[in-house]
Design a protein around this motif. Structure first.
Motif, PDB file in Angstrom:
ATOM      1  N   SER A 111      37.969  44.379  38.761  1.00  0.00           N
ATOM      2  CA  SER A 111      38.748  42.998  38.404  1.00  0.00           C
ATOM      3  C   SER A 111      38.060  42.324  37.425  1.00  0.00           C
ATOM      4  CB  SER A 111      38.774  42.445  39.836  1.00  0.00           C
ATOM      5  OG  SER A 111      39.589  41.182  39.696  1.00  0.00           O
ATOM      6  N   TYR A 144      41.009  48.587  38.519  1.00  0.00           N
ATOM      7  CA  TYR A 144      42.078  47.295  38.609  1.00  0.00           C
ATOM      8  C   TYR A 144      41.294  46.150  37.519  1.00  0.00           C
ATOM      9  CZ  TYR A 144      39.756  46.069  42.971  1.00  0.00           C
ATOM     10  OH  TYR A 144      39.080  46.084  44.216  1.00  0.00           O
ATOM     11  N   TRP A 185      40.559  43.213  35.051  1.00  0.00           N
ATOM     12  CA  TRP A 185      41.207  41.980  34.900  1.00  0.00           C
ATOM     13  C   TRP A 185      41.078  41.483  33.395  1.00  0.00           C
ATOM     14  CZ3 TRP A 185      38.644  36.391  35.156  1.00  0.00           C
ATOM     15  CH2 TRP A 185      39.777  35.650  35.692  1.00  0.00           C
ATOM     16  N   GLN A 221      44.358  52.110  38.583  1.00  0.00           N
ATOM     17  CA  GLN A 221      45.134  50.824  38.631  1.00  0.00           C
ATOM     18  C   GLN A 221      46.163  51.043  39.392  1.00  0.00           C
ATOM     19  OE1 GLN A 221      45.009  47.910  36.222  1.00  0.00           O
ATOM     20  NE2 GLN A 221      46.866  47.257  37.487  1.00  0.00           N
ATOM     21  N   THR A 222      46.941  50.140  39.903  1.00  0.00           N
ATOM     22  CA  THR A 222      48.287  50.190  41.002  1.00  0.00           C
ATOM     23  C   THR A 222      49.206  49.477  39.933  1.00  0.00           C
ATOM     24  OG1 THR A 222      47.892  48.365  42.274  1.00  0.00           O
ATOM     25  CG2 THR A 222      47.105  50.267  42.958  1.00  0.00           C
ATOM     26  N   ASP A 271      50.148  45.682  40.920  1.00  0.00           N
ATOM     27  CA  ASP A 271      49.064  44.674  40.654  1.00  0.00           C
ATOM     28  C   ASP A 271      49.456  43.684  39.927  1.00  0.00           C
ATOM     29  OD1 ASP A 271      46.706  43.439  40.200  1.00  0.00           O
ATOM     30  OD2 ASP A 271      45.453  45.023  40.149  1.00  0.00           O
ATOM     31  N   THR A 272      49.622  42.388  40.546  1.00  0.00           N
ATOM     32  CA  THR A 272      50.077  41.358  39.763  1.00  0.00           C
ATOM     33  C   THR A 272      48.933  40.412  39.432  1.00  0.00           C
ATOM     34  OG1 THR A 272      50.295  39.990  41.985  1.00  0.00           O
ATOM     35  CG2 THR A 272      52.252  40.733  40.880  1.00  0.00           C
ATOM     36  N   SER A 308      46.124  41.993  38.129  1.00  0.00           N
ATOM     37  CA  SER A 308      45.613  42.716  36.679  1.00  0.00           C
ATOM     38  C   SER A 308      46.959  43.634  36.479  1.00  0.00           C
ATOM     39  CB  SER A 308      44.585  43.605  37.156  1.00  0.00           C
ATOM     40  OG  SER A 308      43.331  42.791  37.312  1.00  0.00           O
ATOM     41  N   GLY A 366      48.242  47.035  45.183  1.00  0.00           N
ATOM     42  CA  GLY A 366      48.032  45.659  44.766  1.00  0.00           C
ATOM     43  C   GLY A 366      46.668  45.558  44.228  1.00  0.00           C
ATOM     44  N   HIS A 367      45.901  44.406  44.429  1.00  0.00           N
ATOM     45  CA  HIS A 367      44.572  44.169  43.850  1.00  0.00           C
ATOM     46  C   HIS A 367      43.661  44.095  44.927  1.00  0.00           C
ATOM     47  CE1 HIS A 367      42.687  42.633  40.408  1.00  0.00           C
ATOM     48  NE2 HIS A 367      42.014  41.861  41.245  1.00  0.00           N
ATOM     49  N   TYR A 397      41.206  46.036  46.737  1.00  0.00           N
ATOM     50  CA  TYR A 397      41.063  47.153  47.835  1.00  0.00           C
ATOM     51  C   TYR A 397      39.717  47.618  47.587  1.00  0.00           C
ATOM     52  CZ  TYR A 397      43.370  49.508  44.173  1.00  0.00           C
ATOM     53  OH  TYR A 397      43.484  49.970  42.934  1.00  0.00           O
ATOM     54  N   THR A 412      44.954  53.773  46.842  1.00  0.00           N
ATOM     55  CA  THR A 412      43.725  53.097  47.049  1.00  0.00           C
ATOM     56  C   THR A 412      42.784  53.818  47.718  1.00  0.00           C
ATOM     57  OG1 THR A 412      44.625  52.418  49.072  1.00  0.00           O
ATOM     58  CG2 THR A 412      45.074  51.037  47.190  1.00  0.00           C
TER      59      THR A 412
END
Length: 291
Positions: free
Chosen positions: A163, A197, A199, A226-227, A230-231, A233, A261-262, A264, A275
């Protein structure tokens, strides 16, 4: 009474658990004084665990490295090392599930690991990443300076970030200009980058990569996980960076998972197998890089 061999195994396991639970040694990055921009020492640094089970470290005014074990190789050869920068939006550091847990994972694979406690909070500063990036560059140089004492291969030092720590690693790992004390320090560019992930890879508005970052043939080999959902990043940043790396012929690997998501870290989430998969893919990639 347990069999003697069984008892010995239990004692050794308990000793290992105690050693891992002990506070790791700390290496201050700026023993002669932290350069500007500084984080005030008041309020003092604090570590708390929230109801969500996440450990959060606040008010880090003294940037430093936590040393998570120096695993020996049977042949006594130098070992690779990875410095881990936790995330936290430049407000806090999530330095357990994005720090000490991945450090233990590296140790289990014979890699020396460090958690970078960079200065926070800096999120309200005009350039929130200046201090953290400075700390990351200093951290790489410091590990390289102490490589002989720690049995580290100075040509195999990786920089990893989650992040906001991913943003820190991304900017620090591509930086070329001077920073305070750099004239008397070893090189601060890592030998590989690991971004999970990450940022703020993109400039404001999403037009190109972060200002000041240049991707060229000297950019370290880079691993990105990354996913797609993910909102925090957005995946577009990872895709843009990967495209720039490939265009510059930089060895790079990108894994985009559908869900997760972000935030994890090393803790897989139900219904989102990616994840839990990315560490295995990282292990494969590190082998190809000689780590």
């Amino acid at each position: 009474m347990p069999h003697r061999a069984t008892w010995l195994v239990l004692v050794l396991l308990a000793a290992a658990a105690t050693a891992r639970a002990a506070d790791p040694p700390e290496i201050p990055l700026w023993p002669e004084g932290v350069p500007e921009p500084r984080v005030p020492a008041d309020p003092p640094e604090k570590v708390e665990r929230g109801k969500d089970g996440i450990q959060r470290r606040t008010n880090v005014s003294i940037p430093r490295l936590l040393v998570h074990g120096l695993p020996a190789r049977p042949d006594g050869s130098a070992r690779p090392a990875v410095i881990v920068a936790p995330g936290g939006g430049y407000s806090i550091l999530a330095d357990e599930h994005e720090g000490s847990e991945i450090a233990s994972w590296f140790n289990d694979r014979g890699i020396v690991a460090f958690t970078l406690l960079y200065r926070v909070p800096t999120g309200r500063a005009p350039d929130a990443d200046v201090g953290p990036v400075m700390d990351a560059r200093r951290a790489v140089a410091e590990v390289r300076r102490r490589a002989g004492a720690w049995g580290v291969d100075p040509g195999k030092i990786g920089l990893m970030g989650f992040s906001a720590g991913g943003h820190t690693a991304f900017v620090a790992g591509t930086a070329t200009g001077p920073y305070p004390g750099s004239e008397n320090a070893p090189a601060s560019r890592p030998d590989c980058l690991i971004l999970v992930y990450p940022w703020r890879l993109l400039a404001e508005g999403g037009d190109g990569l972060w200002p000041g970052v240049s991707i060229d043939g000297d950019t370290p080999p880079t691993f990105i996980a990354q996913t797609a959902d993910d909102t925090a990043s957005p995946v577009r940043g990872a895709l843009t960076l990967y495209g720039a790396l490939i265009a510059a012929k930089v060895p790079a690997e990108l894994h985009v998972y559908e869900k997760g998501g972000h935030g994890y870290g090393m803790r897989p989430r139900d219904g989102a197998p990616g994840t839990g998969d990315w560490p295995a893919r990282l292990a494969d990639w590190l082998k190809t890089r000689g780590f």
